[in-house]
Design a protein around this motif. Structure first.
Motif, PDB file in Angstrom:
ATOM      1  N   VAL A 320     -25.871 -48.953  -3.254  1.00 25.82           N
ATOM      2  CA  VAL A 320     -24.903 -49.093  -2.308  1.00 25.82           C
ATOM      3  C   VAL A 320     -24.088 -47.871  -1.767  1.00 25.82           C
ATOM      4  N   ILE A 321     -23.198 -48.060  -0.563  1.00 25.70           N
ATOM      5  CA  ILE A 321     -22.820 -46.802  -0.028  1.00 25.70           C
ATOM      6  C   ILE A 321     -21.369 -46.959   0.278  1.00 25.70           C
ATOM      7  N   ASN A 322     -20.535 -46.202   0.119  1.00 24.57           N
ATOM      8  CA  ASN A 322     -19.117 -46.156   0.609  1.00 24.57           C
ATOM      9  C   ASN A 322     -18.986 -44.869   1.120  1.00 24.57           C
ATOM     10  N   THR A 323     -18.781 -44.496   2.321  1.00 25.64           N
ATOM     11  CA  THR A 323     -18.762 -43.486   2.889  1.00 25.64           C
ATOM     12  C   THR A 323     -17.217 -42.774   3.142  1.00 25.64           C
ATOM     13  N   ASP A 324     -16.349 -43.651   2.508  1.00 29.95           N
ATOM     14  CA  ASP A 324     -14.931 -42.975   2.686  1.00 29.95           C
ATOM     15  C   ASP A 324     -14.907 -41.699   2.191  1.00 29.95           C
ATOM     16  N   PRO A 325     -14.236 -40.672   2.810  1.00 30.03           N
ATOM     17  CA  PRO A 325     -14.336 -39.317   2.559  1.00 30.03           C
ATOM     18  C   PRO A 325     -13.526 -38.863   1.162  1.00 30.03           C
ATOM     19  N   ALA A 326     -12.623 -39.779   0.722  1.00 29.98           N
ATOM     20  CA  ALA A 326     -12.056 -39.695  -0.688  1.00 29.98           C
ATOM     21  C   ALA A 326     -13.093 -40.137  -1.679  1.00 29.98           C
ATOM     22  N   LEU A 327     -14.303 -40.545  -1.307  1.00 31.99           N
ATOM     23  CA  LEU A 327     -15.225 -41.196  -2.146  1.00 31.99           C
ATOM     24  C   LEU A 327     -16.590 -40.658  -2.034  1.00 31.99           C
ATOM     25  N   SER A 328     -17.171 -40.717  -0.909  1.00 28.69           N
ATOM     26  CA  SER A 328     -18.511 -40.443  -0.770  1.00 28.69           C
ATOM     27  C   SER A 328     -19.445 -40.708  -1.718  1.00 28.69           C
ATOM     28  N   LEU A 329     -19.754 -42.000  -1.748  1.00 29.19           N
ATOM     29  CA  LEU A 329     -20.591 -42.728  -2.648  1.00 29.19           C
ATOM     30  C   LEU A 329     -21.601 -42.907  -1.941  1.00 29.19           C
ATOM     31  N   ASP A 330     -22.802 -42.608  -2.415  1.00 33.27           N
ATOM     32  CA  ASP A 330     -24.284 -42.828  -1.842  1.00 33.27           C
ATOM     33  C   ASP A 330     -25.041 -43.206  -2.920  1.00 33.27           C
ATOM     34  N   ALA A 331     -24.907 -44.307  -3.767  1.00 33.12           N
ATOM     35  CA  ALA A 331     -25.983 -44.776  -4.807  1.00 33.12           C
ATOM     36  C   ALA A 331     -27.009 -45.547  -4.259  1.00 33.12           C
ATOM     37  N   THR A 332     -27.937 -44.839  -3.292  1.00 35.04           N
ATOM     38  CA  THR A 332     -29.328 -45.461  -2.838  1.00 35.04           C
ATOM     39  C   THR A 332     -30.323 -44.494  -3.076  1.00 35.04           C
ATOM     40  N   PHE A 333     -31.414 -45.025  -2.723  1.00 31.20           N
ATOM     41  CA  PHE A 333     -32.851 -43.920  -2.710  1.00 31.20           C
ATOM     42  C   PHE A 333     -33.299 -44.026  -1.251  1.00 31.20           C
ATOM     43  N   ALA A 334     -32.499 -44.188  -0.457  1.00 32.62           N
ATOM     44  CA  ALA A 334     -33.097 -44.089   1.088  1.00 32.62           C
ATOM     45  C   ALA A 334     -33.296 -42.538   1.354  1.00 32.62           C
ATOM     46  N   GLY A 341     -18.684 -43.825   9.412  1.00 36.70           N
ATOM     47  CA  GLY A 341     -18.213 -44.626  10.629  1.00 36.70           C
ATOM     48  C   GLY A 341     -17.572 -45.940  10.275  1.00 36.70           C
ATOM     49  N   THR A 342     -17.744 -46.873  11.168  1.00 36.57           N
ATOM     50  CA  THR A 342     -16.975 -48.071  11.127  1.00 36.57           C
ATOM     51  C   THR A 342     -18.081 -49.079  11.098  1.00 36.57           C
ATOM     52  N   ALA A 343     -19.266 -49.283  10.756  1.00 35.00           N
ATOM     53  CA  ALA A 343     -20.105 -50.476  10.834  1.00 35.00           C
ATOM     54  C   ALA A 343     -20.487 -50.623   9.277  1.00 35.00           C
ATOM     55  N   GLY A 344     -20.064 -52.019   8.866  1.00 39.65           N
ATOM     56  CA  GLY A 344     -20.304 -52.310   7.279  1.00 39.65           C
ATOM     57  C   GLY A 344     -21.949 -53.199   7.551  1.00 39.65           C
ATOM     58  N   VAL A 345     -22.721 -52.888   6.670  1.00 42.83           N
ATOM     59  CA  VAL A 345     -23.891 -53.269   6.577  1.00 42.83           C
ATOM     60  C   VAL A 345     -24.259 -54.048   5.192  1.00 42.83           C
ATOM     61  N   ILE A 365     -24.044 -44.422  15.343  1.00 44.59           N
ATOM     62  CA  ILE A 365     -23.083 -45.452  14.873  1.00 44.59           C
ATOM     63  C   ILE A 365     -22.929 -45.219  13.377  1.00 44.59           C
ATOM     64  N   GLY A 366     -21.840 -44.677  12.892  1.00 44.73           N
ATOM     65  CA  GLY A 366     -21.772 -44.448  11.311  1.00 44.73           C
ATOM     66  C   GLY A 366     -21.289 -45.827  10.743  1.00 44.73           C
ATOM     67  N   VAL A 367     -21.390 -45.823   9.381  1.00 41.57           N
ATOM     68  CA  VAL A 367     -21.351 -46.632   8.451  1.00 41.57           C
ATOM     69  C   VAL A 367     -20.252 -46.645   7.566  1.00 41.57           C
ATOM     70  N   SER A 368     -19.226 -47.535   7.357  1.00 32.49           N
ATOM     71  CA  SER A 368     -17.973 -47.501   6.521  1.00 32.49           C
ATOM     72  C   SER A 368     -18.765 -47.808   4.979  1.00 32.49           C
ATOM     73  N   SER A 369     -19.380 -48.891   4.745  1.00 33.43           N
ATOM     74  CA  SER A 369     -20.215 -49.302   3.594  1.00 33.43           C
ATOM     75  C   SER A 369     -21.473 -50.082   3.898  1.00 33.43           C
ATOM     76  N   TRP A 388     -15.038 -55.997   4.055  1.00 32.65           N
ATOM     77  CA  TRP A 388     -14.950 -55.188   5.292  1.00 32.65           C
ATOM     78  C   TRP A 388     -13.668 -55.783   6.098  1.00 32.65           C
ATOM     79  N   GLU A 389     -13.227 -57.036   5.832  1.00 29.96           N
ATOM     80  CA  GLU A 389     -11.928 -57.496   6.453  1.00 29.96           C
ATOM     81  C   GLU A 389     -10.861 -56.936   5.839  1.00 29.96           C
ATOM     82  N   SER A 390     -10.902 -56.173   4.460  1.00 27.36           N
ATOM     83  CA  SER A 390      -9.719 -55.643   3.920  1.00 27.36           C
ATOM     84  C   SER A 390      -9.707 -54.270   3.652  1.00 27.36           C
ATOM     85  N   ASP A 391     -10.702 -53.644   4.071  1.00 21.89           N
ATOM     86  CA  ASP A 391     -11.094 -52.139   3.618  1.00 21.89           C
ATOM     87  C   ASP A 391     -10.202 -51.246   4.723  1.00 21.89           C
ATOM     88  N   GLY A 392      -9.742 -51.861   5.893  1.00 19.35           N
ATOM     89  CA  GLY A 392      -9.110 -50.785   6.898  1.00 19.35           C
ATOM     90  C   GLY A 392      -9.954 -49.958   7.622  1.00 19.35           C
TER      91      GLY A 392
END
Length: 902
Positions: A320-334, A341-345, A365-369, A388-392
């Motif tokens: 999983v990933i959340n690119t929110d700058p307050a968090l910068s969570l990238d828990a993947t092995f990509a 960005g603003t694309a949820g995947v 195109i950047g990713v939100s989560s 995604w509907e609620s994350d703003g």
């Protein structure tokens, strides 16, 4: 104790704060814990519950709920428990009026305002509806504001009658859109709260992070650390104190802080025990990247997650990933980190996830989560849509789902979310040819692909056929305004490229309207001599950068156009003059009113985003077909958004729709045929009569003399009748030569009957005699009950050509007014219904009513496996079912909108 422990199994659901509880029927062994629920209540809450503060009430209440089953008593009791502790009880008991029941609710003192009572009442309402109860009554003290507010906020119509210090509440249990929306809102809030530890964790632990390079756990830890995760990060490895500079501890229980999220990268055999350790430590979410769990390990993992209330992504997840700058969570092995960005995947396949992340990165195109759902034991695409509907932050949603846990719940969520942002998916299902074997016309027509497409169309989801098409469409929707229609003008500097673009547009369903004389004149004024101005606009190789820009800007002001497709090829002329035709588009106005797509046949990548002077972008495609498909998807999205949300029309009064009698017919048949089967003509007609579905008059005959008498009664003005042989399990009468047409006089009727007796000896149980139908258009309507998606209604051209021509449309029930309109207008035969060739329109209102009644029948009866109306005769005066077949199976209704976890 309730008598529905089998029909209403244990389920898990979320409270308003995101914690998990178990909701189930009461069992005899619950007595002590139920008694404890009441004994732990304060005197004040006991008084509010029982109107008195007697401790004896606790014993009596537990006795009542845990009493032996009382079949026919109309009593139901459901409890909520958390980690083995009973935290709430809801019950009802029907009185003399079987359609009404008295209900009550009790919640542990420490869990008020957590949604326990509301959740239990929702489940109790669902159980009551299944029992035919339409109204709850409940008595409360007028000072019991909490319970009165609970009833008022349910979303059900509630009337109050005050009598001194007491209030009697009468709650109507009708499941309308208002109630479903209220349940949805509560479910959405609870779901988003439950995902906080997963997608916004305050601390993360990677369990199984290795010391040597090459392990998945080490790669995950490296990605989290290198990606700049802003909160606490731990490794769990008994053989190290530090890995990649991250503190390591021997076990989860030894961590200095309980992590919200634990990432499990351990062997499959170790997953259940590791999950158990996490649950006991207080971990609130698991990300399991391990693969290859067997059924026992999978069951143990899920049981642990439900016991301890942990949300789960995976197993077999990329991360999983959340690119929110307050968090910068990238828990993947990509391989790489996505840009912000603003694309949820959300994907099920890790490989597809990597392809989408790489493709979005190439496009800029950047990713939100991001969530790789893997085997999708718990967290689903529906969960991610609500996040995604609620994350703003999310403005574009991309999904790759190979399966659906609850398609109807997904559909309601998607219908709401797609009003706010584009939702794109790859239609990645698999064909199951076995479903088509030995089935009716309806089942033969209903493919898995058709079912999914119906879901996507009704929900406004943009369904593409490949990952490449998904990215091509995302590029346009991300960068360009939506068109207001499907009218496209093609501009090119090479006639051949323009012709390819024109073909692609028409094949994609777009239109190329002619330009008006005034526009043609204006374009000739700005283009070089020799240009051809129609649709397409061939500006020739001599066109300059300035002329091309002026041409596109002029077309933008033409009111009869919705989009512009510019097909360009590099030429020596432009190179010699220093003209950059692409620059003519990217340096234009800050924001053009209409979408623009570019085709460059020499382009090395399938799609690029060309950056504009103002910081925007224009999509550029290597193939005309890609650009045309993207514009067509955008056009369909615009059309979907412009149409108000559909509503399920009310059918006429109860005199014409008798649901109770229909259920009795189904239950009576299944009592005599426990394995289900095809209804005989008389039972089938009785069932259709419950919904006032118009049928051609008919009579059943088991002897030759009875057939003659029936023919005398049913002969029309021309004196002719039709005879159809019948036997149990019969499907296709025409293919089996079991129909005699145009029978005149008693002699022909007798001869036809004897022919059937001879050819179908030992098989035929009787015949159906009908008058010869008038001439008209023969159509087909039917239903298939999909075990996952629910009832699918099909409609199209009927008669013997049904399967040969395969001219059908499909929508999932319940049908809205828009769905009915789409069903009637979508098939290729639709012009015949609206009076093509001067024949006059058929009875369209009658056709709409037929489809709505068929939809209602399918929704009311989960036992309805198939219904096949073929042919349905339509004339300007009437709509009549000439032949109907219905198959029932012993199925129990499951409320698709009831809040529960997978």
């Amino acid at each position: 104790m309730t008598d529905d422990t089998v029909s209403r199994p244990t389920v898990h659901a979320l409270l308003s704060d995101g914690t998990t509880v178990c909701v189930r029927p009461v069992l005899p062994g619950d007595h002590e814990r139920l008694q404890g629920l009441y004994e732990d209540m304060s005197a004040e809450n006991l008084r509010l519950r029982f109107f008195a503060a007697s401790r004896r009430s606790a014993v009596m209440a537990a006795d009542r709920a845990c009493a032996p089953p009382r079949p026919g008593s109309g009593y139901r009791a459901l409890l909520a428990e958390s980690r083995g502790q009973v935290i709430g009880l809801a019950e009802y008991e029907a009185g003399e009026d079987a359609a009404s029941a008295e209900m009550s609710i009790a919640v542990a003192d420490t869990l008020h305002h957590h949604g326990v009572g509301t959740l239990l009442v929702e489940h109790l309402v669902s159980a009551a509806r299944a029992d035919g109860i339409t109204t709850f009554t409940a008595d409360a003290l007028s000072e019991n504001h909490e319970v009165l507010r609970l009833f008022a906020d349910l979303g059900l119509r509630t009337a109050r009658r005050f009598d001194g210090p007491e209030v009697r509440c009468v709650i109507e249990l009708k499941e309308d859109d208002g109630y479903l929306s209220a349940v949805e809102a509560r479910g959405r809030a609870a779901d988003v709260a439950s995902l906080e530890p997963l997608l916004r964790p305050k601390a993360v632990a990677v369990v199984g992070a290795g010391r040597r390079p090459g392990s998945v756990g080490r790669a995950l830890l490296h990605h989290l650390h290198e990606g700049g995760f802003t909160r606490r990060l731990f490794a769990v490895n008994p053989c190290a104190t530090s890995i990649l500079g991250v503190p390591s501890h021997p076990s989860v229980s030894a961590l200095p802080k309980v992590p919200d999220l634990a990432v499990l990268a351990v062997p499959a055999a170790a997953v259940p025990d590791t999950a158990e350790e996490c649950g006991k430590a207080g971990v609130r979410a698991l990300l399991v990247v391990s693969a290859g769990l067997d059924s026992r390990q999978a069951e143990a993992l899920m049981a642990t997650c439900r016991t301890y209330g942990m949300r789960l992504v995976g197993p077999n997840s990329l991360g999983v990933i959340n690119t929110d700058p307050a968090l910068s969570l990238d828990a993947t092995f990509a391989a790489d980190h996505p840009r912000r960005g603003t694309a949820g995947v959300a994907v099920q396949s890790g490989g597809v996830g990597i392809a989408l992340l790489d493709g979005l990165s190439r496009l800029g195109i950047g990713v939100s989560s991001f969530a790789s759902l893997g085997d999708k034991y718990d967290v689903s695409g529906n969960d991610m849509l609500q996040w995604w509907e609620s994350d703003g932050r999310t403005e574009l949603a991309l999904l790759h789902l190979e399966s659906f846990g609850n398609p109807r719940a997904f559909s309601r969520t998607a219908r709401r979310v797609t009003r706010r942002m584009p939702v794109l998916t790859v239609d990645a299902g698999r064909t199951d040819a076995g479903r088509r074997a030995a089935a009716s016309h309806t089942a033969a027509a209903a493919t898995p692909t058709m079912t999914r497409q119906a879901l996507f169309t009704q929900a406004g989801v943009t369904a593409t056929r490949s990952v490449g098409e998904l990215l091509e469409t995302a590029a346009l929707l991300h960068s360009q305004p939506l068109p207001t229609g499907s009218r496209v003008v093609i501009v090119t500097n090479a006639g051949g490229a323009g012709v390819l673009a024109a073909d692609a547009c028409v094949e994609a369903g777009l239109s190329l309207p002619p330009l008006t004389p005034s526009v043609v004149e204006d374009l000739h004024a700005v283009l070089p001599d020799g240009s051809t101005v129609g649709n397409l606009v061939d500006a020739t190789a001599a066109v300059t950068e300035e002329q091309l820009g002026d041409c596109v800007d002029l077309i933008m002001g033409y009111p009869g156009i919705d989009a512009v497709l510019v097909a360009l090829v590099p030429t020596a002329v432009a190179a010699a003059t220093g003209d950059d035709l692409v620059r003519a588009l990217t340096s234009g106005p800050a924001r053009r009113a209409l979408p623009v797509a570019v085709v460059r046949l020499e382009q090395d990548l399938p799609v690029r985003l060309l950056q504009t002077r103002d910081g925007g972008a224009i999509p550029s495609y290597a193939e005309p077909g890609s650009a045309a498909r993207a514009l067509a998807h955008a056009s369909r999205r615009a059309a979907w958004l412009s149409r108000p949300a559909g509503t399920v029309p009310e059918l006429p009064e109860v005199a014409e729709v008798d649901t109770a009698r229909a259920r009795t017919v189904a239950e009576t048949y299944l009592a005599a045929h426990p394995d289900g089967g095809w209804l005989d003509p008389r039972t089938c007609a009785e069932l259709l009569g419950c919904y006032d579905i118009p049928q051609l008059p008919w009579s059943w005959a088991e002897t030759e003399d009875d057939a003659v008498l029936a023919a005398e009664r049913l002969r029309g003005p021309d004196g002719r009748v039709v005879m159809k042989a019948h036997w149990p399990g019969q499907l296709h009468k025409s293919e089996q030569h079991a129909v005699h047409l145009d029978l005149e006089g008693d002699a022909q009727v007798r001869s036809a009957f004897r022919d059937f007796e001879t050819r179908f000896a030992g098989l035929m149980t009787g015949v159906v005699v009908q008058p010869l139908a008038a001439r008209g258009t023969e159509l087909f309507a039917g239903v298939v009950q999909d075990e996952v998606f629910g009832p699918l209604v099909l409609f199209g051209l009927g008669g013997t050509a049904t399967e040969v021509l395969a001219d059908q449309a499909a929508r999932l029930a319940p049908l809205t007014d828009h769905d009915v309109h789409d069903l009637i207008t979508a098939p290729r035969c639709a012009p015949l219904l609206f009076g093509a060739h001067g024949s006059g329109p058929v009875d369209l209102q009658g056709l709409e009513q037929l489809l709505l009644r068929l939809s209602r029948l399918a929704v009311d009866l989960p036992q309805l496996a198939e219904a096949d109306f073929n042919p349905v005769l339509t004339t300007p005066e009437a709509v009549t079912v000439l032949d109907a077949r219905v198959r029932l199976l012993p199925r129990t209704a499951q409320d698709p909108y009831l809040r529960r976890l997978r």
